[in-house]
Structures are given as C-alpha cells and as structure tokens.
Design a protein around this motif. Structure first.
Motif, mmCIF file in Angstrom:
data_model
loop_
_atom_site.group_PDB
_atom_site.id
_atom_site.type_symbol
_atom_site.label_atom_id
_atom_site.label_comp_id
_atom_site.label_asym_id
_atom_site.label_seq_id
_atom_site.Cartn_x
_atom_site.Cartn_y
_atom_site.Cartn_z
ATOM 1 N N ASP A 50 -5.027 1.301 -1.290
ATOM 2 C CA ASP A 50 -5.163 0.128 -0.473
ATOM 3 C C ASP A 50 -4.442 -1.139 -0.977
ATOM 4 O OD1 ASP A 50 -6.718 1.665 1.535
ATOM 5 O OD2 ASP A 50 -8.427 1.711 0.055
ATOM 6 N N ALA B 51 -3.236 7.702 -2.820
ATOM 7 C CA ALA B 51 -3.135 6.816 -1.977
ATOM 8 C C ALA B 51 -3.613 5.474 -2.619
ATOM 9 C CB ALA B 51 -3.834 7.075 -0.835
ATOM 10 N N GLY C 212 -4.328 2.922 2.397
ATOM 11 C CA GLY C 212 -3.849 4.043 1.767
ATOM 12 C C GLY C 212 -4.283 5.455 2.515
ATOM 13 N N LYS C 213 -5.541 5.457 2.656
ATOM 14 C CA LYS C 213 -6.204 6.812 3.084
ATOM 15 C C LYS C 213 -5.631 7.135 4.629
ATOM 16 C CE LYS C 213 -10.407 9.313 4.380
ATOM 17 N NZ LYS C 213 -11.960 9.032 4.309
ATOM 18 N N THR D 214 3.220 4.239 9.204
ATOM 19 C CA THR D 214 3.698 5.262 8.324
ATOM 20 C C THR D 214 4.157 6.093 9.164
ATOM 21 O OG1 THR D 214 1.717 5.006 7.050
ATOM 22 C CG2 THR D 214 2.685 7.145 7.101
ATOM 23 N N GLN E 247 -1.773 14.532 -4.140
ATOM 24 C CA GLN E 247 -2.139 13.284 -3.363
ATOM 25 C C GLN E 247 -2.846 12.210 -3.807
ATOM 26 O OE1 GLN E 247 -4.252 15.198 0.108
ATOM 27 N NE2 GLN E 247 -3.340 17.124 -0.031
ATOM 28 N N LEU F 63 -1.902 8.363 4.018
ATOM 29 C CA LEU F 63 -2.207 9.559 3.487
ATOM 30 C C LEU F 63 -2.407 10.820 4.609
ATOM 31 C CD1 LEU F 63 -1.941 11.544 1.182
ATOM 32 C CD2 LEU F 63 -4.453 11.056 0.673
ATOM 33 N N CYS G 254 0.811 -1.267 0.054
ATOM 34 C CA CYS G 254 0.089 -0.016 -0.013
ATOM 35 C C CYS G 254 0.811 1.185 -0.016
ATOM 36 C CB CYS G 254 -0.930 0.060 1.012
ATOM 37 S SG CYS G 254 -1.900 -1.606 1.315
ATOM 38 N N TYR G 255 0.216 2.489 -0.565
ATOM 39 C CA TYR G 255 1.185 3.586 -0.677
ATOM 40 C C TYR G 255 0.293 4.703 -0.455
ATOM 41 C CZ TYR G 255 -0.302 4.200 -5.313
ATOM 42 O OH TYR G 255 -1.037 4.484 -6.542
ATOM 43 N N ALA G 256 1.073 5.883 -0.129
ATOM 44 C CA ALA G 256 0.637 7.094 -0.116
ATOM 45 C C ALA G 256 1.555 8.206 -0.578
ATOM 46 C CB ALA G 256 -0.220 7.756 1.225
ATOM 47 N N TYR G 257 1.217 9.363 -1.176
ATOM 48 C CA TYR G 257 2.344 10.433 -1.270
ATOM 49 C C TYR G 257 1.575 11.812 -1.470
ATOM 50 C CZ TYR G 257 1.619 9.523 -6.339
ATOM 51 O OH TYR G 257 0.902 9.436 -7.438
#
Length: 215
Positions: free
Chosen positions: A74, A72, A83-84, A124, A70, A87, A58-61
């Motif tokens: 899941d 994200a 993801g949320k 995170t 922005q 973020l 999973c990621y976010a930036y």
C-alpha cells in the motif's frame, strides 16, 4: 524461456503505462512482464526512482507456475486500499509473471477507503489493457527435411490441418520448421510421415512460447 514450462498461461504482452485523473489525483499505472521476483523488484525500484516525489508508489505482482509468489504494498495508503485491490485484479485476470506499480500524486481531495480501492483497481485494469494480455502456449519446433517435389503437397496439408509453419529454408533439400503444441509432437510427426510416405527426415528443435493476444 519464461522460467518454467507449463503448456498454457496468461501474462502481459509488453511493458506499458496508463494515466488516470480521479478527483484531481493523478494515478499512473506501470505494467510489465517479468520472469522472476528479482526482475519484479528491479522494476518497482525503477519506478520509485523515477517518481521519487510521488505521494505513493503502490505495487502488486504474481509470479510462478502456480502463482505461488504474490506480493502487494500500500506504500502508505490506508491498509488494504491499494496493493490488495491491485493484486486482486491480477488474480481475477489470471495473469502470471506480471508486476504492476501505480504511482499516485495527491490532488487535494480525499477519496475515502472505497474510493481508493476503486481507483487503484481501475488503474490496474486499464494498465493491463494498455499492456495487452496474451495467452502464451508452449510449442516444439518440428524440423522436416524433404525433397523439393513434396513442397506443394506439404504446404496444402499443413494449411488444411492448421499447423503453423515458422520457417522454410531452401538448400539441397527443403527444411520446414513447423510448430507443434507441447505434448502433441508425436501426432504431428506421424502426420508428416504419412503425408510424405516416410520419405522425410524429422527432428525436434527448440521449445518456445507462442502468444495469442486476448485484449
């Protein structure tokens, strides 16, 4: 440079990783500073290839002067549980140009929606702490060329006023490279003219960010 010239912002100091074990599931958080969305996606793909056998990546930036980019993901976790919340941690910390990937290896125990949100948020947060959050402030190099007789007075005056000296070069004259906060260059230049009674040659050099470690 960082792709923009805002006077002050927060980001992460370096790329790093942290591992958590929560109810037998392994969560590995990877954090990195990036300059743009291309770098962020490259970093995400690199982690995906490294952990091709993971249950989830999973990621976010958050990227850009106004956090205008922005994203994200899941990556197969229940909607809104990975993801949320990742973020949201980035936004809460106020970091820009930062990407986080949390890799999960399922340990056999279901965490539930609330448990997943807490786990990805914690991963995170701890990843950011491991990478280190810095306050990045834009400065301009002020190049000051003076006779050797001014060295002692200049060093004392600059120290007393708290102006950072980046470098001192000794040749036929002495060149001080002093850092002025962006938009406050004239204030430093006037100060230097006064200190040297107008007997110095002053020019502007490059602009650069100076980091101050927050955590």
């Amino acid at each position: 440079m960082d792709g923009f010239t805002i006077p002050l912002y927060k980001t992460v100091k370096k790329s790093d990783e942290e591992t958590l074990i929560i109810k037998k599931s392994k969560f590995i958080s990877y954090v990195s500073p990036v300059k743009n969305e291309v770098e962020a996606n490259h970093f995400i793909e690199m982690i995906r290839k490294k952990h091709w056998d993971a249950t989830h990546n999973c990621y976010a930036y958050v990227i850009g002067e106004n956090s205008h980019i922005q994203k994200a993901s899941d990556d197969g976790e229940p909607s809104g549980t990975a993801g949320k919340p990742m973020l949201e941690v980035l936004k809460k910390e106020g970091v820009l140009n930062t990407v986080v990937v949390v890799t999960r290896y399922f340990g056999g125990i279901l965490l539930g929606a609330g448990g997943l949100i807490r786990a990805y948020s914690q991963a995170t947060t701890e990843g950011l702490q491991k990478a280190g959050i810095v306050e990045r402030e834009l400065h301009t190099e002020i190049l000051l060329d003076v006779d050797y007789t001014w060295i002692g007075k200049l060093e004392n005056e600059l120290y007393n006023k708290g102006y950072p000296v980046k470098n001192v070069e000794y040749a036929e004259t002495v060149r001080f490279t002093i850092l002025a906060k962006y938009m406050f260059e004239q204030q430093l230049e006037k100060f230097l003219v006064d200190v040297t009674n107008g007997q110095a040659v002053i020019n502007r050099g490059a602009t650069l960010y100076v980091d101050k470690l927050l955590i």
